[in-house]
Write an enzyme that holds these catalytic residues in place. Structure first.
Site, PDB file in Angstrom:
ATOM      1  N   LYS A   1       0.837  -1.199   0.000  1.00 37.65           N
ATOM      2  CA  LYS A   1       0.000   0.000   0.000  1.00 37.65           C
ATOM      3  C   LYS A   1       0.875   1.253   0.000  1.00 37.65           C
ATOM      4  O   LYS A   1       1.796   1.369   0.795  1.00 37.65           O
ATOM      5  CB  LYS A   1      -0.923  -0.008   1.230  1.00 37.65           C
ATOM      6  CG  LYS A   1      -1.872  -1.203   1.251  1.00 37.65           C
ATOM      7  CD  LYS A   1      -2.696  -1.271   2.517  1.00 37.65           C
ATOM      8  CE  LYS A   1      -1.882  -1.716   3.704  1.00 37.65           C
ATOM      9  NZ  LYS A   1      -2.715  -1.971   4.909  1.00 37.65           N
TER      10      LYS A   1
ATOM     11  N   THR B   1      -9.157   8.704   8.024  1.00 31.15           N
ATOM     12  CA  THR B   1      -8.518   7.471   7.567  1.00 31.15           C
ATOM     13  C   THR B   1      -8.393   6.441   8.688  1.00 31.15           C
ATOM     14  O   THR B   1      -7.670   5.463   8.548  1.00 31.15           O
ATOM     15  CB  THR B   1      -7.125   7.782   7.003  1.00 31.15           C
ATOM     16  OG1 THR B   1      -6.355   8.464   8.016  1.00 31.15           O
ATOM     17  CG2 THR B   1      -7.216   8.655   5.761  1.00 31.15           C
TER      18      THR B   1
ATOM     19  N   GLY C   1      -8.832   3.348  10.686  1.00 32.30           N
ATOM     20  CA  GLY C   1      -9.324   2.012  10.389  1.00 32.30           C
ATOM     21  C   GLY C   1      -9.251   1.595   8.934  1.00 32.30           C
ATOM     22  O   GLY C   1      -9.836   0.582   8.557  1.00 32.30           O
ATOM     23  N   THR C   2      -8.520   2.336   8.094  1.00 32.61           N
ATOM     24  CA  THR C   2      -8.470   1.965   6.670  1.00 32.61           C
ATOM     25  C   THR C   2      -7.790   0.612   6.464  1.00 32.61           C
ATOM     26  O   THR C   2      -8.204  -0.168   5.609  1.00 32.61           O
ATOM     27  CB  THR C   2      -7.740   3.042   5.852  1.00 32.61           C
ATOM     28  OG1 THR C   2      -6.490   3.346   6.475  1.00 32.61           O
ATOM     29  CG2 THR C   2      -8.570   4.305   5.744  1.00 32.61           C
ATOM     30  N   GLY C   3      -6.740   0.331   7.244  1.00 30.07           N
ATOM     31  CA  GLY C   3      -6.066  -0.954   7.086  1.00 30.07           C
ATOM     32  C   GLY C   3      -6.961  -2.122   7.454  1.00 30.07           C
ATOM     33  O   GLY C   3      -7.032  -3.130   6.731  1.00 30.07           O
ATOM     34  N   CYS C   4      -7.661  -1.990   8.592  1.00 29.83           N
ATOM     35  CA  CYS C   4      -8.607  -3.036   9.008  1.00 29.83           C
ATOM     36  C   CYS C   4      -9.674  -3.242   7.947  1.00 29.83           C
ATOM     37  O   CYS C   4     -10.011  -4.374   7.569  1.00 29.83           O
ATOM     38  CB  CYS C   4      -9.288  -2.642  10.314  1.00 29.83           C
ATOM     39  SG  CYS C   4      -8.197  -2.212  11.674  1.00 29.83           S
TER      40      CYS C   4
END
Length: 502
Positions: free
Chosen positions: A180, A218, A220-223
């Site tokens: 990413k 942004t 919690g974008t990874g979760c």
């Protein structure tokens, strides 16, 4: 479940909590649902956090974690697992042992190792245990700092270095890597899926270009991305397509995040923004509810039809014969083109059952026209009749529905010719008797065969309406109501046309 429907992916999130709802299992469950899955959750840690940061973490006993995992897998089929925060080495060991026993078909690991602030979240023993967990996953979704830890290198400074680092991680662990680029500088933001090709060649790299969205929302974008990926691949089986769809969904959710107005720090993404925009919030009605609502919608029109001199005279047998014959002549003209509209409905019908019904109805309309010739009208008399304005307007309405090319709107426009006539036949037929001059006409519309056809027509149309989007359902109702109004005018015009002929 029909053969054309896909089963809903059952996706288990193994992660920590976020009481503010933007990250952790709360975000995972929203993400899974937004991407078409059924979400389940096993809690690894209770985290006191909000949009501004983490305050404290409580890790329940690992025995309870094991009980949670077994409780789910002993009862529910699991199509994919998304793993997030694993706070300690004992927690990671319990999850690793469970994966070895259960062997879920898809495992997506979001290696939560570094906070947004840059602080390391795991002690050395936990980091070692997490590295041992990586080969059990099908894909890992690290941020730049976590990717560097897995590679044992410094954090990549640009996109080419990120791709190279991800390729080394993929080769080392034999796992896909979703790299990413969101934390890199620049307006162009790419992600990439790197798939190891083994010793025979270089890894396979598929890039997904994108544009930077300037926002602070942004959290919690990874979760959210990793759980979306797990859900999408469980539904379709294609990793590249799933990664592309998950990235597109997340970008949409980020773009609409400011509308949530949650928290004073880094706010969460709007997981359901696209669904709300495309599908609305109105609950779809059932066919039974559509039937009741539509019948009530034309209650006023039905009352006006009942009050027409033509219908009152038809009921008690006092209707002038010339007026009735003029009505039948117009009806015969109407049935010719109505049969063509029914045939078009048969051509557009989505199922063999519906195709057969509308084709049979078209044949019945033609047969009814022939019966009118033989029983009431001569061919010569019919040839002398020209369609009245009410007949022409009604047929133009059907023609417009045919030209629209939407099966659902067309059958909604055709329905009142069944439903209203059946209603009149059922209510007026008991009033007739052997000497009633129009008893044979009333017999037709009170006949059990016509009743069965009407029931089938109502069922087909209300099912189509219940399954349609809100805009189409409104268009269907408008076509239905317009046909009911044309039916009223058709009955009302008979006296006027007969008077004109005289």
């Amino acid at each position: 479940m029909s053969g054309r429907e896909r089963p809903v992916p059952r996706v288990l999130s193994i992660a920590g909590t976020d009481p503010s709802g933007g990250a952790g299992i709360q975000a995972d469950l929203k993400s899974i649902a937004a991407n078409g899955g059924y979400g389940m959750a096993v809690v690894t840690a209770l985290v006191a956090q909000n949009t501004r940061g983490v305050r404290s973490v409580h890790v329940p006993p690992v025995e309870f974690l094991a009980e949670q995992l077994d409780a789910v897998s002993d009862d529910v089929g699991i199509d994919a697992v998304k793993i997030g925060m694993l706070a300690t080495a004992p927690v990671i060991e319990v999850v690793s042992g469970w994966l070895d026993r259960v062997r879920p078909p898809i495992v997506v690991l979001d290696p939560v190792m570094v906070a947004t602030s840059g602080d390391r979240l795991l002690d050395p023993d936990a980091e070692t245990a997490l590295r041992a967990l990586v080969p059990r996953a099908d894909v890992v979704t690290p941020n730049l700092a976590e990717l560097a830890i897995l590679a044992g290198e410094t954090v990549a400074a640009d996109w080419p270095e990120t791709l190279a680092q991800a390729a080394r991680v993929a080769a080392r662990y034999g796992v896909r890597v979703l790299a990413k680029g969101g934390h890199l500088s620049g307006e162009r933001v790419s992600d990439a899926l790197i798939e190891p090709a083994g010793t025979a060649g270089p890894p396979i790299v598929t890039e997904f270009p994108g544009e930077r969205i300037h926002t602070r929302n942004t959290h919690g974008t990874g979760c959210s991305l990793s759980s979306a990926l797990a859900t999408r691949v469980a539904a379709g089986g294609d990793w590249v397509a799933a990664a592309a769809d998950a990235k597109r969904w997340l970008a949409e959710s980020i773009r609409h995040a400011s509308r949530l107005d949650v928290g004073s720090g880094n706010g969460p993404v709007s997981h359901f923004a696209g669904l709300w925009a495309r599908g609305g919030l109105a609950t779809a009605p059932t066919p039974v509810e559509v039937e009741a609502d539509w019948w009530a919608e034309i209650a006023g029109v039905r009352a006006e039809i009942d009050d027409l001199p033509f219908v009152r005279g038809l009921a008690d047998g006092t209707l002038d014969r010339d007026v009735f014959l003029e009505y039948l002549a117009q009806d015969a003209l109407y049935l010719r083109d109505y049969a063509r509209a029914l045939a078009e409905a048969a051509r557009l019908a989505p199922t063999p059952e519906e195709q057969a019904f509308w084709a049979g109805s078209a044949h019945a309309a033609i047969a009814e026209e022939s019966r009118l010739h033989e029983g009431w009208l001569s061919e010569r008399a019919l040839l002398a009749v020209r369609p009245g304005s009410a007949t022409t307007a009604y047929l133009d309405h059907h023609l417009a529905a045919v030209a629209r090319g939407d099966y659902r709107v067309l059958v909604a426009a055709l329905l009142p010719c069944f439903w209203l006539y059946h209603d009149l036949g059922e209510r007026l037929h008991p009033l007739s008797h052997a000497a009633h001059p129009y008893a044979s006409w009333l017999d037709t519309y009170a006949d059990p065969a016509f009743s069965a056809s009407t029931r089938q027509a109502v069922d087909i149309v209300t099912r189509a309406a219940a399954g349609a989007d809100e805009a189409t359902r409104r268009t269907m109702l408008a076509a239905f109501r317009r046909s009911a109004l044309h039916e009223r005018e058709f009955f009302a015009a008979a006296r006027e046309e007969a008077a004109a002929v005289r």
